[in-house]
Scaffold this motif. Structure first.
Motif, PDB file in Angstrom:
ATOM      1  N   UNK A   1      12.474 -11.136  17.082  1.00 22.83           N
ATOM      2  CA  UNK A   1      12.765 -10.133  15.789  1.00 22.83           C
ATOM      3  C   UNK A   1      13.924  -9.265  16.277  1.00 22.83           C
ATOM      4  N   UNK A   2      14.751  -9.213  15.463  1.00 20.50           N
ATOM      5  CA  UNK A   2      16.157  -8.361  15.802  1.00 20.50           C
ATOM      6  C   UNK A   2      16.529  -7.628  14.277  1.00 20.50           C
ATOM      7  N   UNK A   3      16.878  -6.667  14.468  1.00 16.87           N
ATOM      8  CA  UNK A   3      17.482  -5.939  13.426  1.00 16.87           C
ATOM      9  C   UNK A   3      19.066  -5.512  13.516  1.00 16.87           C
ATOM     10  N   UNK A   4      19.726  -5.764  12.470  1.00 18.13           N
ATOM     11  CA  UNK A   4      21.152  -5.611  12.334  1.00 18.13           C
ATOM     12  C   UNK A   4      21.468  -4.947  10.949  1.00 18.13           C
ATOM     13  N   UNK A   5      21.788  -3.744  11.114  1.00 14.72           N
ATOM     14  CA  UNK A   5      21.875  -2.879   9.930  1.00 14.72           C
ATOM     15  C   UNK A   5      20.772  -3.154   8.854  1.00 14.72           C
ATOM     16  N   UNK A   6      21.173  -3.794   7.606  1.00 15.35           N
ATOM     17  CA  UNK A   6      20.396  -3.825   6.574  1.00 15.35           C
ATOM     18  C   UNK A   6      19.617  -5.261   6.484  1.00 15.35           C
TER      19      UNK A   6
ATOM     20  N   UNK B   1       1.001  -1.106   0.105  1.00 12.03           N
ATOM     21  CA  UNK B   1       0.144  -0.057  -0.063  1.00 12.03           C
ATOM     22  C   UNK B   1       0.893   1.086  -0.112  1.00 12.03           C
ATOM     23  N   UNK B   2       0.411   2.393  -0.284  1.00 10.43           N
ATOM     24  CA  UNK B   2       1.433   3.686  -0.625  1.00 10.43           C
ATOM     25  C   UNK B   2       2.203   3.620   0.729  1.00 10.43           C
ATOM     26  N   UNK B   3       3.676   3.576   0.457  1.00 14.20           N
ATOM     27  CA  UNK B   3       4.436   3.844   1.607  1.00 14.20           C
ATOM     28  C   UNK B   3       4.830   2.399   2.487  1.00 14.20           C
ATOM     29  N   UNK B   4       3.996   1.441   2.171  1.00 20.47           N
ATOM     30  CA  UNK B   4       4.324   0.206   3.275  1.00 20.47           C
ATOM     31  C   UNK B   4       4.204  -0.967   2.425  1.00 20.47           C
ATOM     32  N   UNK B   5       5.096  -2.032   2.957  1.00 17.97           N
ATOM     33  CA  UNK B   5       5.466  -3.275   1.996  1.00 17.97           C
ATOM     34  C   UNK B   5       4.973  -4.382   3.194  1.00 17.97           C
ATOM     35  N   UNK B   6       4.236  -5.461   2.934  1.00 12.93           N
ATOM     36  CA  UNK B   6       3.751  -6.610   3.660  1.00 12.93           C
ATOM     37  C   UNK B   6       4.422  -7.837   3.560  1.00 12.93           C
ATOM     38  N   UNK B   7       5.394  -8.400   4.373  1.00  9.97           N
ATOM     39  CA  UNK B   7       6.013  -9.310   3.578  1.00  9.97           C
ATOM     40  C   UNK B   7       5.771 -10.891   4.638  1.00  9.97           C
ATOM     41  N   UNK B   8       5.190 -11.946   4.146  1.00  5.94           N
ATOM     42  CA  UNK B   8       4.934 -12.984   4.741  1.00  5.94           C
ATOM     43  C   UNK B   8       5.955 -14.071   4.880  1.00  5.94           C
ATOM     44  N   UNK B   9       5.917 -14.729   5.830  1.00  4.02           N
ATOM     45  CA  UNK B   9       7.138 -15.365   6.192  1.00  4.02           C
ATOM     46  C   UNK B   9       6.784 -17.026   5.838  1.00  4.02           C
ATOM     47  N   UNK B  10       7.585 -17.676   4.797  1.00  2.00           N
ATOM     48  CA  UNK B  10       7.261 -18.928   4.361  1.00  2.00           C
ATOM     49  C   UNK B  10       7.549 -19.969   5.458  1.00  2.00           C
TER      50      UNK B  10
ATOM     51  N   UNK C   1      -0.936 -22.695  20.917  1.00  2.00           N
ATOM     52  CA  UNK C   1      -1.379 -22.610  19.721  1.00  2.00           C
ATOM     53  C   UNK C   1      -1.627 -21.257  19.146  1.00  2.00           C
ATOM     54  N   UNK C   2      -2.498 -20.430  20.122  1.00  2.00           N
ATOM     55  CA  UNK C   2      -2.973 -19.096  19.836  1.00  2.00           C
ATOM     56  C   UNK C   2      -1.715 -18.015  19.469  1.00  2.00           C
ATOM     57  N   UNK C   3      -0.550 -18.311  20.160  1.00  2.65           N
ATOM     58  CA  UNK C   3       0.728 -17.258  19.697  1.00  2.65           C
ATOM     59  C   UNK C   3       1.255 -17.936  18.582  1.00  2.65           C
ATOM     60  N   UNK C   4       1.410 -19.263  18.338  1.00  2.00           N
ATOM     61  CA  UNK C   4       2.180 -19.877  17.380  1.00  2.00           C
ATOM     62  C   UNK C   4       1.340 -19.437  15.930  1.00  2.00           C
ATOM     63  N   UNK C   5       0.018 -19.598  16.044  1.00  2.00           N
ATOM     64  CA  UNK C   5      -0.794 -19.349  14.589  1.00  2.00           C
ATOM     65  C   UNK C   5      -1.118 -17.992  14.413  1.00  2.00           C
ATOM     66  N   UNK C   6      -0.712 -16.962  15.425  1.00  2.00           N
ATOM     67  CA  UNK C   6      -1.354 -15.481  15.097  1.00  2.00           C
ATOM     68  C   UNK C   6      -0.418 -15.165  13.859  1.00  2.00           C
ATOM     69  N   UNK C   7      -1.404 -14.621  13.051  1.00  2.00           N
ATOM     70  CA  UNK C   7      -0.730 -14.340  11.684  1.00  2.00           C
ATOM     71  C   UNK C   7       0.209 -12.914  12.179  1.00  2.00           C
ATOM     72  N   UNK C   8      -0.014 -12.173  13.224  1.00  2.01           N
ATOM     73  CA  UNK C   8       0.932 -11.157  13.385  1.00  2.01           C
ATOM     74  C   UNK C   8       2.208 -11.558  13.604  1.00  2.01           C
ATOM     75  N   UNK C   9       2.274 -12.839  13.778  1.00  2.48           N
ATOM     76  CA  UNK C   9       3.773 -13.270  14.172  1.00  2.48           C
ATOM     77  C   UNK C   9       4.235 -14.049  13.065  1.00  2.48           C
ATOM     78  N   UNK C  10       3.521 -13.853  11.900  1.00  2.00           N
ATOM     79  CA  UNK C  10       4.306 -14.714  10.602  1.00  2.00           C
ATOM     80  C   UNK C  10       4.366 -13.685   9.329  1.00  2.00           C
ATOM     81  N   UNK C  11       4.276 -12.509   9.710  1.00  2.00           N
ATOM     82  CA  UNK C  11       4.522 -11.613   8.759  1.00  2.00           C
ATOM     83  C   UNK C  11       5.092 -10.336   9.271  1.00  2.00           C
ATOM     84  N   UNK C  12       6.008  -9.550   8.574  1.00  5.63           N
ATOM     85  CA  UNK C  12       6.619  -8.282   8.938  1.00  5.63           C
ATOM     86  C   UNK C  12       6.346  -7.197   7.974  1.00  5.63           C
TER      87      UNK C  12
END
Length: 584
Positions: A536-541, A463-472, A568-579
């Motif tokens: 979730x961690x970030x190291x440079x790029x 969407x304008x200005x944002x990108x949604x990545x789903x983790x395989x 199960x609720x935590x593991x299957x939560x869609x918010x934990x499988x996409x960035x």
């Protein structure tokens, strides 16, 4: 204000009534009697008597409007002793003659060799709320039709039972092993006129749970187990003696045809197993329904269909004829060896060895038998010798190591997947279900672990200005299993196919014009059912994501189910499988 309060009170009364109505049973067995007898001449008699009161329209129109009685008229005689209903005002409505309808059992429809089987459908008439159904019948089996008295009977019914009587009668000179999976009820013994009767009287038996994924192995299901087989070897030999000798010419000839051009034992095994799974109609008739009879392999080949036991017989014969080391195995759903003479409860499978690998084969699936997951909960025996077998349960450990390169249009993933062999069809040498169509995927196997290296490309949602990545993740992963979205409460234990243990690591290379919008975080849930860790961690790029889930046991006890549901609720939560990323 007074009117509002009165309305609220009325609403609470209505809601309370609704709750009490919904909690009431659809029906109740006022009395249920089941008795089995082995006579001195070898004939057997089963007697059934019930008094069932109807409380709901669902029970009247769907659940209990008919009774179904299956029998084999060639060897068995069905006698309806009485059948009528008593309405709430005391009016007796006898079941008319045209309400007794004989049909072919559904399980025998596609099995012409068993089309002599009959199912008596008793249509109960005069039903209304408060009606009590009375049904009493007897099935007498000729001597020689059934090998021995062999009982594995569930105790709990779909509705509660107020008074439940069970009894087993045998000649005093016959051995009888028996067990009732309810330690609170003691057996009574009576000897009269050369016959010994063991009986149990149960009161206020609760209905069976309707929750999915129950198994006898979970300890929830009560049952009566009785047998007059002297021991498990005698019982299993009764079946094995009906199996074909692998030296028979039809088997040798067919095995040669199926394995022509196959160079290894593995290729031969795959060809034969595919033939059984894919080229035959699979009849749903159980051993009990066929009178514990197994048609010959030649008959099965000629007619192109068979029961599970008959196809196991054919599979065993073909593999043995191809000189592949093969055993027929019987799995009992209980560990207690005292109950291991019961034939009605067993599940048959094949253990075969080819090129250093062990295969657990069934007649209906290209994958490993489920016994491979639950061996610790079962008693497994060699059908030929009756000896107990030790099967090492398969490891369910699954891991994915994913390197992703992200652009504003797509994400290219390089994946190394370590997959338990039990997740992959034995015939699928390329593990195509896990390589997502990558023709250049490489597959290797070491022991029971298959490693697949492949690449995949997926579009990035924008969407304008944002990108949604789903983790395989793995198509066999827990998040894709039905139990990941079960209800938050459960009235019985849960028995999983296996105890999951999954690990995913993702390293994502982010372009210079993007930054991570999802907050950096670490979540660690550890409880009575297992643990779930997500970071979730970030190291440079580069963004690094780690997800792991470990469930401690196949058996999730009712008391631990809330903890399991939390994981199960935590593991299957869609918010934990996409960035989510945003444009700088």
């Amino acid at each position: 204000m007074t009117n509002l309060i009165n309305k609220i009170i009325c609403l609470l009364i209505v809601l309370g009534t609704a709750v009490s109505v919904s909690a009431a049973p659809e029906a109740e067995y006022k009395k249920l009697v089941k008795s089995w007898a082995l006579n001195a001449d070898g004939s057997q008699v089963f007697h059934y008597n019930m008094e069932l009161t109807i409380y709901s329209y669902l029970a009247m129109r769907s659940l209990y409007g008919e009774s179904f009685i299956q029998y084999n008229p060639e060897y068995q005689t069905l006698k309806i002793n009485s059948s009528y209903t008593k309405q709430k005002d005391g009016t007796i409505v006898k079941t008319p003659d045209n309400a007794f309808v004989e049909v072919l059992p559904r399980t025998a429809v596609d099995a012409p060799a068993y089309n002599q089987l009959k199912e008596m459908v008793v249509v109960h008439t005069g039903l209304e709320l408060g009606t009590t159904i009375y049904l009493d019948y007897t099935i007498t089996s000729k001597a020689g039709y059934l090998p021995e008295l062999d009982i594995f009977e569930p105790i709990q019914q779909a509705s509660p039972v107020k008074e439940y009587s069970l009894s087993v009668t045998v000649p005093v000179d016959r051995d009888l092993s028996y067990s009732l999976a309810n330690p609170e009820v003691m057996a009574k013994m009576n000897v009269e006129e050369g016959m010994r009767t063991i009986s149990w009287n149960l009161k206020n038996v609760k209905p069976a749970s309707l929750a999915p994924m129950q198994r006898i192995e979970s300890g929830d299901m009560q049952y009566l187990a009785c047998s007059t087989f002297e021991n498990n070897k005698e019982a299993l030999n009764y079946l094995f003696e009906q199996f074909d000798h692998p030296e028979s010419m039809p088997l040798v000839s067919l095995a040669e045809t199926l394995t022509e051009g196959k160079n290894t034992d593995t290729e031969k095994l795959q060809a034969i197993h595919n033939f059984i799974v894919n080229d035959f109609a699979h009849s749903r008739l159980s051993l009990n329904e066929t009178g514990y009879r197994i048609r010959s392999a030649e008959d099965v080949i000629r007619t192109a269909y068979g029961t599970d036991a008959e196809l196991i017989n054919l599979l065993y014969g073909l593999l043995s004829a191809a000189k592949i080391e093969t055993k027929v195995c019987a799995a009992y759903p209980v560990k207690d060896p005292q109950e291991c003479s019961i034939l009605k409860a067993i599940r048959l499978f094949i253990q075969a060895k080819a090129d250093g690998q062990t295969y657990l084969l069934t007649s209906g699936s290209p994958k490993m038998s489920e016994i491979g997951w639950t061996a610790d909960y079962c008693n497994i025996r060699d059908l030929k010798t009756g000896e107990e077998m030790d099967l090492t349960p398969c490891s369910p450990d699954l891991s994915y190591d994913v390197t992703m390169k992200l652009t504003d249009k797509e994400a290219v993933s390089t994946i190394k997947a370590n997959i338990p062999a039990a997740f992959v069809a034995y015939s699928d040498s390329k593990a195509t279900a896990f390589s997502e169509g990558d023709k250049n995927a490489s597959v290797s196997q070491k022991g029971n672990m298959i490693t697949v290296n492949y690449q995949t490309t997926e579009k990035v949602e924008t969407v304008p200005g944002y990108y949604l990545l789903r983790l395989p993740d793995s198509p066999a992963g827990v998040s894709h299993q039905p139990y990941a979205s079960f209800n938050s409460t459960r009235d019985c234990n849960l028995f999983l196919p296996y105890a999951p243990n999954e690990t995913y690591t993702y390293t994502i290379e982010v372009p210079a014009n993007m930054e991570l919008s999802t907050p950096v975080a670490e979540k660690n849930i550890s409880n009575a059912a297992g643990n779930c860790i997500q970071t979730i961690k970030q190291n440079g790029n580069k963004v690094e994501v780690s997800r792991s889930l470990k469930i401690d046991s196949n058996l999730i006890k009712r008391s631990d189910y809330p903890a399991f549901h939390t994981l199960m609720a935590a593991w299957a939560d869609i918010n934990n499988t996409q960035l989510l990323f945003k444009q700088k």
